[in-house]
Structure formats: structure tokens, C-alpha cells
Write a protein that holds these residues in place. Structure first.
Motif, PDB file in Angstrom:
ATOM      1  N   PHE A  36     -42.477 -12.312  11.685  1.00 10.86           N
ATOM      2  CA  PHE A  36     -41.999 -12.566  13.044  1.00 10.86           C
ATOM      3  C   PHE A  36     -42.565 -11.510  13.981  1.00 10.86           C
ATOM      4  O   PHE A  36     -43.049 -11.822  15.056  1.00 10.86           O
ATOM      5  N   MET A  37     -42.510 -10.262  13.559  1.00 10.83           N
ATOM      6  CA  MET A  37     -42.924  -9.151  14.423  1.00 10.83           C
ATOM      7  C   MET A  37     -44.377  -9.290  14.895  1.00 10.83           C
ATOM      8  O   MET A  37     -44.685  -9.060  16.068  1.00 10.83           O
ATOM      9  N   ILE A  38     -45.253  -9.649  13.973  1.00  5.65           N
ATOM     10  CA  ILE A  38     -46.676  -9.758  14.312  1.00  5.65           C
ATOM     11  C   ILE A  38     -46.955 -11.051  15.073  1.00  5.65           C
ATOM     12  O   ILE A  38     -47.604 -11.044  16.126  1.00  5.65           O
ATOM     13  N   THR A  39     -46.464 -12.176  14.543  1.00  5.83           N
ATOM     14  CA  THR A  39     -46.806 -13.448  15.173  1.00  5.83           C
ATOM     15  C   THR A  39     -46.185 -13.603  16.552  1.00  5.83           C
ATOM     16  O   THR A  39     -46.761 -14.259  17.425  1.00  5.83           O
ATOM     17  N   ALA A  40     -45.024 -12.985  16.777  1.00  7.40           N
ATOM     18  CA  ALA A  40     -44.366 -13.134  18.082  1.00  7.40           C
ATOM     19  C   ALA A  40     -45.233 -12.588  19.209  1.00  7.40           C
ATOM     20  O   ALA A  40     -45.450 -13.262  20.222  1.00  7.40           O
ATOM     21  N   VAL A  41     -45.738 -11.377  19.046  1.00  4.50           N
ATOM     22  CA  VAL A  41     -46.514 -10.777  20.131  1.00  4.50           C
ATOM     23  C   VAL A  41     -47.875 -11.454  20.286  1.00  4.50           C
ATOM     24  O   VAL A  41     -48.356 -11.665  21.403  1.00  4.50           O
ATOM     25  N   GLN A  42     -48.507 -11.827  19.171  1.00  2.90           N
ATOM     26  CA  GLN A  42     -49.818 -12.472  19.271  1.00  2.90           C
ATOM     27  C   GLN A  42     -49.702 -13.885  19.840  1.00  2.90           C
ATOM     28  O   GLN A  42     -50.532 -14.309  20.655  1.00  2.90           O
ATOM     29  N   ALA A  43     -48.669 -14.624  19.450  1.00  2.00           N
ATOM     30  CA  ALA A  43     -48.460 -15.956  20.021  1.00  2.00           C
ATOM     31  C   ALA A  43     -48.157 -15.864  21.511  1.00  2.00           C
ATOM     32  O   ALA A  43     -48.622 -16.687  22.308  1.00  2.00           O
TER      33      ALA A  43
END
Length: 381
Positions: A183-190
Motif C-alpha cells: 500500500f505504502m509504495i503503490t499509493a504514492v506512485q498511483a
């Protein structure tokens, strides 16, 4: 074709259309994600939790005293409140949430986390959401600087030896193969992709997700807390469920990793169905009937299922029932102060079943407030 034959064909087609329309309308009340009893609707619940966040000071979870930087539970709640404000068309709430951010450009500037770890980098999702709703360029600049740093050269005191190896393979140097990361990585990149339309951001997140799925997903579709900790911890799996749902709702179907991620997501959702308690909740240890019913994991799983139903990835009757039960069960854990009860405290990993069963049950912990707002948002999309 004779006149009678033509009339027969028309009658057949009309009857087929009526049946088709009827089948859509025939979705059971138990699977309905639009109509709610008074006091239980996503708009009513969402504004209560969002307003609670507005008056909540910066929180240093698991520690006494004020935090030195914004912690990830606060980030996730802030993001949830903003997305809820958008979906409920609440401009006043957006203004209040932006006002909460304003000191970070001045006297509270030191509270912006240095993005050298996934738990700190996720903060970028908040200014990117503020940019999309207000068009303030300062938000975009801050959010993109964090998203870009995550895939930039390894840098900072937290860098480990293996970070360079991950970076050289096209993954973020912040890779650590903990299930929380997805969640942490995909949230900011999305969010960076949504704010700019630049596919490099969503492509990064998709590649990273496939790497984690290959390394961490078990044959039953769930995820151990860690390879050396063979327990299906609720909130840990919740981060994966929510992360896949967040990613898939923006990932173009043309992305080469789309199908692999969708399979990982559907496998997980099918497994979760088997472990939902009759009252709609999920447990602290997902597959352990003696484990206590826990709210943050329930909210994350419910969010993932709502998102799947709304996007027609999941069967609307089967998963609509599970999502509705999850929502209606979850909101019974909100107390008179608009705080969610039975939230597992932030936890490290340990190869010990009793360790998880004995974790403290918090009230008002932002780990639980955040995904409730995500659910409210998803129900309004």
C-alpha cells in the motif's frame, strides 16, 4: 420475412431485454451497496470520521508525546478524508484538510517526513491529492519530489546493501519485502500517475507489485506476515488487499502486469470470503477462529471488495453481500466520540501465535480510522 415473423422477433428481443433488466434489478438487498438504513450510509459515517480527524492532533502512534514527523497512519487517514471529501462533494471539508496542511509549508516544515523509507514516502499521496482537488502547484511539486525520490538513486541513512541491487533491477531501493509496502509504495506512485498522467509512475508500481506477489503470496491467496512468520495477520494482509485495489483501479489494462496483478487480487478475495465471520468481520489472525475480530483489517478487506464490485472485477452478488456485511458490522465499532474500537496496535513481527492474539486493542487508532474512510469513499464512487 413475413410481418408476423418480424413481430415475433421484436417480441422475443423485447422480452430478452426485460429479463436482462430484471436480472440487474434482481440483485438482492443483501448485496446492495447503494441503499442504507438511516445513520449507516457512507456519507453519514464518512463525515463523522473525517470531522474527528480534523480535530485530532498529529499523532505519534505507539509512543508517548508528539511526533517528530507525520506518521503513516496519519497520512493514510488524511488521504482517506480527502478522497471522501471529493466523492461527497464537500468543499468545506477540503478547505479544512488543506488548512491542516498549510503549517507544513511554514512553522511545521520539519514534520514533513524525509522520504527514505516506505512509511515516510507514502506521505506524498496527500499533497498529490490536494493538488488534484485544488490545483495548487506547491502540492504537486512536493508530492512529485517524494514519488521521484522513491525511484531515484539510493540515498539516506536507512539505505541497506541490498537497496542498490533492487534499484539496478528497476525496483525502488526502498524495497524490503514486507506486506505493508504494497500500500505504502503503490499509493504514492498511483497518485503521481493520477496527478500527471505520466505512465512511468503506474508502471513502476505495477512492476513492484508483481515482484511482491511472486515472493510473498501463498498458494491460498493470502500472505504470511513475513517469510519467517507463518501467520496470516489481518492488517498486514489488509495492506496488500487495499494496495492491489488502489493500483488496479487506475492501472491501464494495456499494462503488461495487469493480468498478473488481477489474478493475485482475485485469488486473495476468494480466500478472504471463506474466512469472513457470520457477522461480517474478519479476525486478527485471518484463519484462526479463536482470534478476536479486528476492525482495521475488516475495513481494508471491505474496501478491496467494494472496489472490486464497483469496477465489475468481482461478482456483484457474492462480493456485494460480503462487502455490505463488512460495512454494517464495522460501523457498529464506532463509539460516541467517532472513534473506531478494536484496532490492533502497530506491531512488529514474531513467530508466535500468542503474540498476535495478545496485541493491544486500541480505540481511535488511526490505523482503524483511515480504512473506514477509504470504504466510505469507495461506496460513493
Amino acid at each position: 420475412m413475413s410481418k408476423n415473423q418480424i413481430l415475433s422477433v421484436i417480441a422475443f428481443i423485447s422480452g430478452f431485454m426485460i429479463v436482462g433488466q430484471g436480472s440487474v434489478k434482481a440483485q438482492s438487498k443483501e448485496a446492495d451497496l447503494k441503499n442504507w438504513p438511516i445513520g449507516t450510509s457512507p456519507k453519514e459515517i464518512g463525515i463523522r470520521i473525517a470531522n474527528r480527524f480534523i480535530i485530532t492532533p498529529h499523532t505519534n502512534f505507539n509512543k508517548q508525546g508528539p511526533p517528530k514527523v507525520i506518521t503513516y497512519p496519519e497520512t493514510c487517514t488524511w488521504y482517506g478524508a480527502l478522497t471522501f471529501a471529493k466523492q461527497s462533494n464537500n468543499k468545506e471539508l477540503v478547505r479544512k484538510l488543506a488548512n491542516r496542511f498549510e503549517p507544513l509549508f511554514g512553522e511545521e516544515a520539519k514534520m514533513i517526513p524525509i522520504p527514505d523509507h516506505v512509511d515516510y514516502s507514502v506521505f506524498g499521496a496527500v499533497p498529490l491529492e490536494l493538488y488534484m482537488q485544488t490545483k495548487g502547484k506547491k502540492y504537486l511539486d512536493l508530492g512529485l519530489s517524494i514519488a521521484d525520490k522513491q525511484w531515484g538513486p539510493p540515498e539516506g541513512p536507512r539505505v541497506k546493501a541490498e537497496s542498490h541491487g533492487f534499484y539496478n533491477q528497476g525496483y525502488t531501493w526502498q524495497t524490503r519485502l514486507w506486506i505493508d509496502d504494497m500500500f505504502m509504495i503503490t499509493a504514492v506512485q498511483a497518485q503521481a500517475y493520477r496527478a500527471t498522467g505520466e505512465v512511468k509512475y503506474i508502471d513502476r508500481a505495477a512492476k513492484e507489485m508483481v515482484f511482491y506477489l511472486a515472493k510473498l503470496q501463498e498458494p491460498n491467496g493470502l500472505f504470511y506476515h513475513a517469510p519467517d512468520v507463518p501467520f496470516f495477520w489481518g492488517r498486514g494482509d489488509g495492506w496488500m488487499a487495499a494496495g492491489m485495489a488502489e493500483l488496479l483501479r487506475s492501472l491501464p489494462k494495456s499494462n503488461p502486469n495487469y493480468e498478473r496483478i488481477m489474478k493475485g487480487y482475485k485469488d486473495m478475495m476468494a480466500s478472504l470470503l471463506k474466512y469472513q465471520a457470520p457477522n461480517g468481520m474478519w479476525r486478527q489472525l485471518i484463519d484462526d477462529p479463536e482470534a478476536w475480530e479486528e476492525t482495521s483489517s475488516t475495513a481494508m478487506f471491505t474496501f478491496a471488495m467494494i472496489t472490486g464490485v464497483k469496477n465489475s472485477w468481482l461478482d456483484k452478488e457474492v462480493y456485494g453481500k460480503a462487502a455490505r456485511k463488512g460495512w454494517l458490522a464495522l460501523i457498529t465499532y464506532i463509539n460516541e466520540n467517532d472513534e473506531v474500537r478494536e484496532v490492533c496496535e502497530g506491531t512488529n513481527k514474531k513467530n508466535d501465535r500468542q503474540y498476535y492474539l495478545d496485541r493491544k486493542r486500541n480505540i481511535g487508532d488511526l490505523h482503524g480510522q483511515a480504512p473506514l474512510l477509504w470504504c466510505a469513499t469507495a461506496l460513493l464512487r
